[in-house]
Design a protein around this motif. Structure first.
Motif, short mmCIF file in Angstrom:
data_model
loop_
_atom_site.label_atom_id
_atom_site.label_comp_id
_atom_site.label_asym_id
_atom_site.label_seq_id
_atom_site.Cartn_x
_atom_site.Cartn_y
_atom_site.Cartn_z
N PRO A 172 0.60 -1.15 0.06
CA PRO A 172 -0.07 0.04 0.05
C PRO A 172 0.81 1.19 0.18
O PRO A 172 0.36 2.23 -0.48
N ASP A 173 2.16 1.34 0.55
CA ASP A 173 2.75 2.44 0.57
C ASP A 173 3.80 2.40 -0.81
O ASP A 173 4.79 3.34 -0.69
N ASP A 174 3.65 1.67 -1.72
CA ASP A 174 4.77 1.80 -2.85
C ASP A 174 4.46 3.01 -3.48
O ASP A 174 3.20 3.48 -3.89
N PRO A 175 5.46 3.82 -3.75
CA PRO A 175 5.40 4.83 -4.62
C PRO A 175 4.76 4.87 -5.88
O PRO A 175 4.17 5.90 -6.37
N LEU A 176 4.95 3.87 -6.46
CA LEU A 176 4.25 3.41 -7.89
C LEU A 176 2.69 3.90 -7.68
O LEU A 176 2.11 4.17 -8.97
N LEU A 177 2.21 3.48 -6.75
CA LEU A 177 0.62 3.87 -6.86
C LEU A 177 0.18 5.08 -7.03
O LEU A 177 -0.89 5.37 -7.41
N LYS A 178 0.90 6.24 -6.32
CA LYS A 178 0.91 7.40 -6.53
C LYS A 178 0.84 7.85 -8.19
O LYS A 178 0.11 8.92 -8.35
N ILE A 179 1.56 7.12 -9.03
CA ILE A 179 1.66 7.54 -10.54
C ILE A 179 0.71 6.71 -11.18
O ILE A 179 0.49 7.18 -12.40
N LEU A 180 0.32 5.42 -10.83
CA LEU A 180 -0.56 4.67 -11.79
C LEU A 180 -1.71 5.11 -11.91
O LEU A 180 -2.43 5.81 -10.89
N ALA A 181 -2.40 5.27 -13.14
CA ALA A 181 -3.95 5.89 -13.32
C ALA A 181 -4.66 4.72 -14.02
O ALA A 181 -3.89 3.67 -14.95
N CYS A 182 -5.72 5.10 -14.33
CA CYS A 182 -6.70 4.01 -15.11
C CYS A 182 -6.37 4.21 -16.36
O CYS A 182 -6.56 5.70 -16.56
N PRO A 183 -6.58 3.26 -17.21
CA PRO A 183 -6.17 3.73 -18.58
C PRO A 183 -7.28 4.20 -19.52
O PRO A 183 -7.22 5.05 -20.37
N LEU A 184 -8.76 4.20 -18.68
CA LEU A 184 -9.59 4.72 -19.32
C LEU A 184 -10.09 6.13 -19.05
O LEU A 184 -10.22 6.97 -19.63
N ASP A 185 -10.20 6.38 -17.62
CA ASP A 185 -10.48 7.77 -17.30
C ASP A 185 -9.37 8.50 -16.86
O ASP A 185 -9.50 9.57 -16.30
N LYS A 186 -8.12 7.88 -16.63
CA LYS A 186 -6.85 8.48 -16.02
C LYS A 186 -7.05 9.08 -14.64
O LYS A 186 -6.04 9.73 -14.11
N GLY A 187 -7.82 8.36 -13.94
CA GLY A 187 -8.08 8.61 -12.37
C GLY A 187 -7.24 7.64 -11.57
O GLY A 187 -6.53 6.72 -11.93
N PRO A 188 -7.09 8.13 -10.38
CA PRO A 188 -6.31 7.19 -9.45
C PRO A 188 -7.07 5.78 -9.26
O PRO A 188 -8.08 5.49 -9.41
#
Length: 73
Positions: free
Chosen positions: A3-19
């Motif tokens: 849950p604290d992986d920094p990658l999670l902050k930059i990954l986004a949904c490919p459809l709506d580009k949201g978190p």
């Protein structure tokens, strides 16, 4: 993925580009990233998020409600 992986902050949904929200390992499924806005789950296979639009799966209403409860603090 943790849950604290920094990658999670930059990954986004490919459809709506949201978190996306990390779903920790479940009893029947592996880890996944979840978009509650579109009700889509993207699998994480061998530690690699599968974020192609075609790799996402639609989540039924009942499961969506359950996932929302799990994501709430």
């Amino acid at each position: 993925m943790k849950p604290d992986d920094p990658l999670l902050k930059i990954l986004a949904c490919p459809l709506d580009k949201g978190p996306l929200h990390l779903l920790a390992e479940e009893t029947e499924r592996e880890e996944a990233l979840y978009n509650p806005r579109l009700r889509r789950r993207y699998p994480i296979l061998d530690g690699i998020p599968q974020l192609l639009p075609s790799s996402g799966e639609q989540v039924p209403d009942e499961e969506h409600e359950e996932l929302l409860k799990r994501m709430s603090p």
